[in-house]
Design a protein around this motif. Structure first.
Motif, mmCIF file in Angstrom:
data_model
loop_
_atom_site.group_PDB
_atom_site.id
_atom_site.type_symbol
_atom_site.label_atom_id
_atom_site.label_comp_id
_atom_site.label_asym_id
_atom_site.label_seq_id
_atom_site.Cartn_x
_atom_site.Cartn_y
_atom_site.Cartn_z
ATOM 1 N N MET A 104 33.738 42.531 43.423
ATOM 2 C CA MET A 104 33.699 41.462 42.818
ATOM 3 C C MET A 104 34.766 41.366 43.828
ATOM 4 O O MET A 104 35.696 41.956 44.529
ATOM 5 C CB MET A 104 34.833 42.284 41.376
ATOM 6 N N ASN B 223 48.155 40.686 30.451
ATOM 7 C CA ASN B 223 46.599 40.935 30.521
ATOM 8 C C ASN B 223 45.732 41.458 29.859
ATOM 9 O O ASN B 223 46.057 42.667 29.129
ATOM 10 C CB ASN B 223 46.125 41.287 32.179
ATOM 11 N N LYS C 92 43.007 42.786 30.370
ATOM 12 C CA LYS C 92 42.238 43.669 30.925
ATOM 13 C C LYS C 92 42.830 44.809 30.754
ATOM 14 O O LYS C 92 42.448 46.494 30.386
ATOM 15 C CB LYS C 92 41.819 43.749 32.223
ATOM 16 N N THR C 93 44.270 44.844 30.402
ATOM 17 C CA THR C 93 45.277 45.676 30.271
ATOM 18 C C THR C 93 46.096 46.217 28.988
ATOM 19 O O THR C 93 46.687 46.854 28.719
ATOM 20 C CB THR C 93 46.178 45.811 30.774
ATOM 21 N N ASP D 76 41.822 51.269 31.925
ATOM 22 C CA ASP D 76 41.889 50.837 29.924
ATOM 23 C C ASP D 76 40.693 50.404 30.010
ATOM 24 O O ASP D 76 40.871 49.934 28.628
ATOM 25 C CB ASP D 76 43.164 49.778 29.846
ATOM 26 N N MET D 77 39.995 49.946 30.210
ATOM 27 C CA MET D 77 38.338 49.721 29.116
ATOM 28 C C MET D 77 37.869 50.274 29.455
ATOM 29 O O MET D 77 36.677 50.727 29.417
ATOM 30 C CB MET D 77 37.469 47.855 30.074
ATOM 31 N N PHE D 78 38.752 51.730 30.226
ATOM 32 C CA PHE D 78 37.595 53.402 29.804
ATOM 33 C C PHE D 78 36.277 52.983 31.086
ATOM 34 O O PHE D 78 35.196 54.042 30.588
ATOM 35 C CB PHE D 78 36.747 53.743 28.416
ATOM 36 N N ASP D 79 36.540 52.148 32.474
ATOM 37 C CA ASP D 79 35.499 52.229 33.069
ATOM 38 C C ASP D 79 36.145 53.112 33.864
ATOM 39 O O ASP D 79 36.273 52.395 35.415
ATOM 40 C CB ASP D 79 34.970 50.779 33.807
ATOM 41 N N PHE E 151 35.520 40.583 28.983
ATOM 42 C CA PHE E 151 36.389 41.211 29.997
ATOM 43 C C PHE E 151 36.111 41.820 30.678
ATOM 44 O O PHE E 151 36.535 42.152 31.343
ATOM 45 C CB PHE E 151 37.683 41.975 28.548
ATOM 46 N N ALA E 152 34.446 42.248 30.199
ATOM 47 C CA ALA E 152 33.834 43.435 31.472
ATOM 48 C C ALA E 152 34.190 42.593 32.726
ATOM 49 O O ALA E 152 34.245 41.420 32.734
ATOM 50 C CB ALA E 152 32.829 43.474 30.327
ATOM 51 N N ASP E 153 33.795 43.697 34.451
ATOM 52 C CA ASP E 153 34.128 42.790 35.049
ATOM 53 C C ASP E 153 32.787 41.852 34.681
ATOM 54 O O ASP E 153 31.165 42.188 34.560
ATOM 55 C CB ASP E 153 33.685 43.651 36.166
ATOM 56 N N GLN F 27 34.020 42.098 23.693
ATOM 57 C CA GLN F 27 34.576 43.047 25.061
ATOM 58 C C GLN F 27 33.441 42.894 26.381
ATOM 59 O O GLN F 27 33.553 42.317 27.715
ATOM 60 C CB GLN F 27 34.340 44.190 24.744
ATOM 61 N N ASN G 9 51.098 39.185 39.223
ATOM 62 C CA ASN G 9 49.845 40.092 38.987
ATOM 63 C C ASN G 9 48.526 39.090 38.838
ATOM 64 O O ASN G 9 47.471 39.797 37.671
ATOM 65 C CB ASN G 9 49.678 41.386 37.786
ATOM 66 N N SER H 199 50.847 43.950 32.269
ATOM 67 C CA SER H 199 50.177 44.768 30.992
ATOM 68 C C SER H 199 50.378 45.282 29.904
ATOM 69 O O SER H 199 49.187 45.379 29.557
ATOM 70 C CB SER H 199 50.076 46.386 32.496
ATOM 71 N N MET I 69 44.059 50.144 37.619
ATOM 72 C CA MET I 69 44.416 50.095 35.989
ATOM 73 C C MET I 69 43.854 49.468 35.412
ATOM 74 O O MET I 69 43.148 49.924 33.437
ATOM 75 C CB MET I 69 46.224 50.104 36.249
ATOM 76 N N GLY I 70 43.451 47.943 35.153
ATOM 77 C CA GLY I 70 42.312 47.333 34.349
ATOM 78 C C GLY I 70 41.256 48.141 33.991
ATOM 79 O O GLY I 70 40.787 48.623 32.920
ATOM 80 N N GLU I 71 40.562 48.601 35.547
ATOM 81 C CA GLU I 71 39.227 49.695 34.484
ATOM 82 C C GLU I 71 39.488 50.691 33.708
ATOM 83 O O GLU I 71 38.193 50.899 33.094
ATOM 84 C CB GLU I 71 38.739 49.707 35.884
ATOM 85 N N GLY J 241 45.360 50.436 25.086
ATOM 86 C CA GLY J 241 43.902 51.232 26.194
ATOM 87 C C GLY J 241 44.770 52.533 26.654
ATOM 88 O O GLY J 241 43.895 53.637 26.942
ATOM 89 N N LYS K 72 34.152 52.857 37.470
ATOM 90 C CA LYS K 72 34.471 51.311 38.418
ATOM 91 C C LYS K 72 35.640 51.650 38.785
ATOM 92 O O LYS K 72 36.234 51.245 40.090
ATOM 93 C CB LYS K 72 34.750 50.521 37.354
#
Lengths: 289, 330
Positions: free
Chosen positions: A63, B146, B148-149, A248-251, B318-320, B314, A231, B191, A244-246, B65, A254
């Motif tokens: 990515m 953010n 995402k967090t 927090d999105m339960f991935d 917000f997903a990748d 989502q 950041n 965060s 950490m971001g991944e 999260g 990833k």
């Protein structure tokens, strides 16, 4: 026939004969301990990553935001370790070679980045280098912004890395025989030559170790950096923040995929440094012998 | 000393002989500390009067999260009170600790109180910030966590997006352009919500903080009304922070009854009053009327109507590789 046994001996001699007993027992403990503390958690990272398909894995680790974060994390960590190698050597030199008032205090100051909780370090650095902070307001008129830029990341990583260089170089420097330098001088070497040809080669292995430790520490650093980095994706986001971001999105898959990239690259870099160190060390001992 | 010991001994005997002591763990998100500190006391009194048992509720706070992750990883929460339904959904799908239809078990989508996203600005409003349009002007510094967090940051992002849609005849491309300009003005992405509040209020970064309404009021209390002001935009999102019992834990702890009562009491007159007092918008009309003066009126839009629910929002945003990632690509 004789040749074959020699070759076989060389190939299969997994231990050198030692006068010390207990080799098998201690090796067993070593492997058990390393397995428990290091290999099992790392294995779990790889295991979790395997929930992704290859294309998902590749998509995740390539990515644009992740790629930018690798550049920043590895680049800033490398630069910080390099700067520390230079200045850390000077600090170690001063602490070993000179006697002065307050030396003990300076000596213990070096360890402070070790002891300080990283979040505290991060908040302190961030408020110092913020535009209205003590140092930040002096830099602002010069057009230099530190907090919330890549420079901020570099400064935080330099801060946490310093003790590694000083503490690895210091004992070697202490053991260095001044007679060697005197001998070199009496043979007509000037001061620069003494440093460059005599002292530095003997310090190189320790410097490399310190560099590797500081570099590795910086790669994994999170607490102190997030407060000063800002950041912003593509600009000042270090790789651990992406992980950490991944999470927090339960991935989880990833998150571990990116962790695997960090692990593999770090391992290769550290291995490279170790080989380099082994090589310089060998060169050293044969020369001295 | 001896008498003191005797008293202590007698007291402990009295406690053990008398009522049961029940322990509950409420795993919540960042800005609810003050709300639940007060509510837990009120509930303990109510439960004591109703059953004679003592109930001690412990609280755990953090990013929504992260809190959900802890519960998935085995933190024994009897109830969860998080920032968005998506996080409780995750506990349901990942750990199977509660049924998928958990949100239907309590009134109002299991959200006893609502909140929204407002602007916290510096006193005197030097940048003349009145509405979302003013945030995308050149040179304005916007502080927001953010998405995402942070749960709150997701609500803030969606609020801005909803505003842009409304003012551009629901044109998605225009809304993206607006969001991109908005996040270009963000110097720091912390965060979590508390981190951003500190960045804005203590480290003096930026001109406006996009904050939970209750967090903005708390910041005003904490850092002084002579330093900051709250600006309510013309439109924002109806944020519904939901609550649920964690079935798996309460079954093991034997706390199903008290955990359910704990959440239901949030809907009572007293629970609603405490919510209003702590700057959450109460559902109950009586409490809403009592605290009406604190909450400026504005157009509130729901996530289901504008974004088709959390799962879709989502995935799109917000997903990748989603919209949030795209707006940072050069």
């Amino acid at each position: 026939m004789l040749d074959i046994t020699i070759v076989a001996n060389r190939l299969f001699r997994y231990r050198k004969n030692s006068v010390l007993p207990g080799f098998r027992l201690t090796l067993g403990f070593t492997l058990f301990y390393l397995g428990l503390i290091v290999l099992i958690p790392l294995g779990a990272v790889f295991w979790k990553t395997s929930t992704l398909t290859w294309s998902q894995f590749w998509q995740t680790i390539s990515m644009p935001t992740a790629m930018a974060s690798y550049r920043l994390t590895f680049g800033a960590s490398f630069l910080a370790a390099l700067v520390n190698a230079f200045f850390g050597l000077i600090v170690a030199w001063v602490l070993v070679r000179y006697e002065f008032f307050g030396k003990k205090i300076i000596d213990s100051l070096v360890d402070l980045p070790f002891a300080l909780p990283t979040a505290v370090a991060g908040i302190t650095l961030a408020s110092l280098y913020a535009q209205n902070g003590w140092i930040g307001q002096l830099l602002a008129p010069l057009g230099i912004k530190v907090a919330n830029t890549q420079i901020g990341v570099f400064i935080a990583l330099t801060f946490i890395g310093l003790p590694f260089i000083v503490r690895t170089v210091q004992p070697i420097l202490e053991d260095l025989d001044p007679e060697l330098e005197e001998a070199a001088a009496s043979l007509g070497a000037n001061r620069w030559q003494v440093f460059w040809r005599v002292i530095l080669p003997m310090l190189t292995p320790a410097l490399l170790t310190g560099f590797a430790l500081a570099f590795a520490r910086a790669l994994g650093e999170y607490g102190s950096v997030i407060f000063i980095a800002g950041n912003i994706p593509m600009k000042t986001q270090i790789t651990p923040v992406i992980i950490m971001g991944e999470l927090d999105m339960f991935d989880y898959g990833k998150a571990t995929a990116i962790a695997v990239v960090m692990l593999v690259v770090s391992f290769l870099l550290l291995l490279g440094i170790n080989v380099l160190q082994w090589w310089t060390n060998r060169y050293n001992t044969t020369n001295l012998a | 000393m001896k008498t003191l010991l005797k008293i202590l001994l007698a007291a402990s005997l009295a406690v053990s002989a008398g009522a049961k002591e029940i322990k509950l763990l409420n795993v919540s998100y960042d800005p609810t500390r003050e709300l639940y500190a007060e509510y837990n006391n009120a509930f303990a009194k109510y439960w004591k009067a109703r059953t004679g048992d003592d109930v001690v509720v412990s609280q755990s706070h953090g990013g929504s999260g992260k809190q959900a992750q802890s519960v998935i990883n085995g933190l024994e929460a009897d109830v969860v009170t998080l920032a968005l339904a998506y996080d409780i959904d995750a506990i349901s799908t990942q750990a199977r600790s509660l049924p998928a239809d958990w949100q239907k078990r309590l009134p109002n989508n299991s959200t006893p109180y609502t909140s929204t996203i407002v602007f916290l600005i510096r006193k005197g409003n030097p940048r003349q910030i009145k509405d979302w349009d003013d945030l995308v002007k050149k040179g304005v510094g916007v502080v927001v966590p953010n998405p995402k967090t942070s749960g709150g940051a997701r609500w803030a992002y969606l609020a801005a997006y909803a505003y842009a849609l409304e003012h551009n005849n629901n044109d998605d491309a225009a809304a993206r352009g607006f969001i991109q300009k908005l996040y270009k003005n963000v110097p720091v992405l912390d965060s979590g919500a508390r981190g951003s509040t500190v960045t804005f209020a203590q480290r003096q970064i930026g001109d406006v903080l996009l904050a939970w309404e209750n967090e903005a009021h708390l910041a005003l209390k904490e850092f002084g009304a002579d330093n900051f002001e709250i600006v309510t935009p013309s439109l924002s999102i109806l944020a519904e922070p939901p609550v649920s019992v964690v079935d798996k834990t309460v079954r093991r702890h034997g706390t199903a009854e008290v955990a359910k009562a704990y959440l239901e009491y949030l809907y009572s007159d007293e629970g609603q009053d405490i919510a209003g007092k702590n700057f959450y918008r109460p559902r109950n009309e009586k409490a809403a009327a009592k605290y009406a003066s604190r909450f400026a009126s504005l157009k509130l839009v729901g996530i289901d109507q504008v974004f088709g629910g959390w799962a879709k929002a989502q995935k799109t945003h917000f997903a990748d590789g989603g919209v949030f990632d795209q707006i940072f690509q050069p």
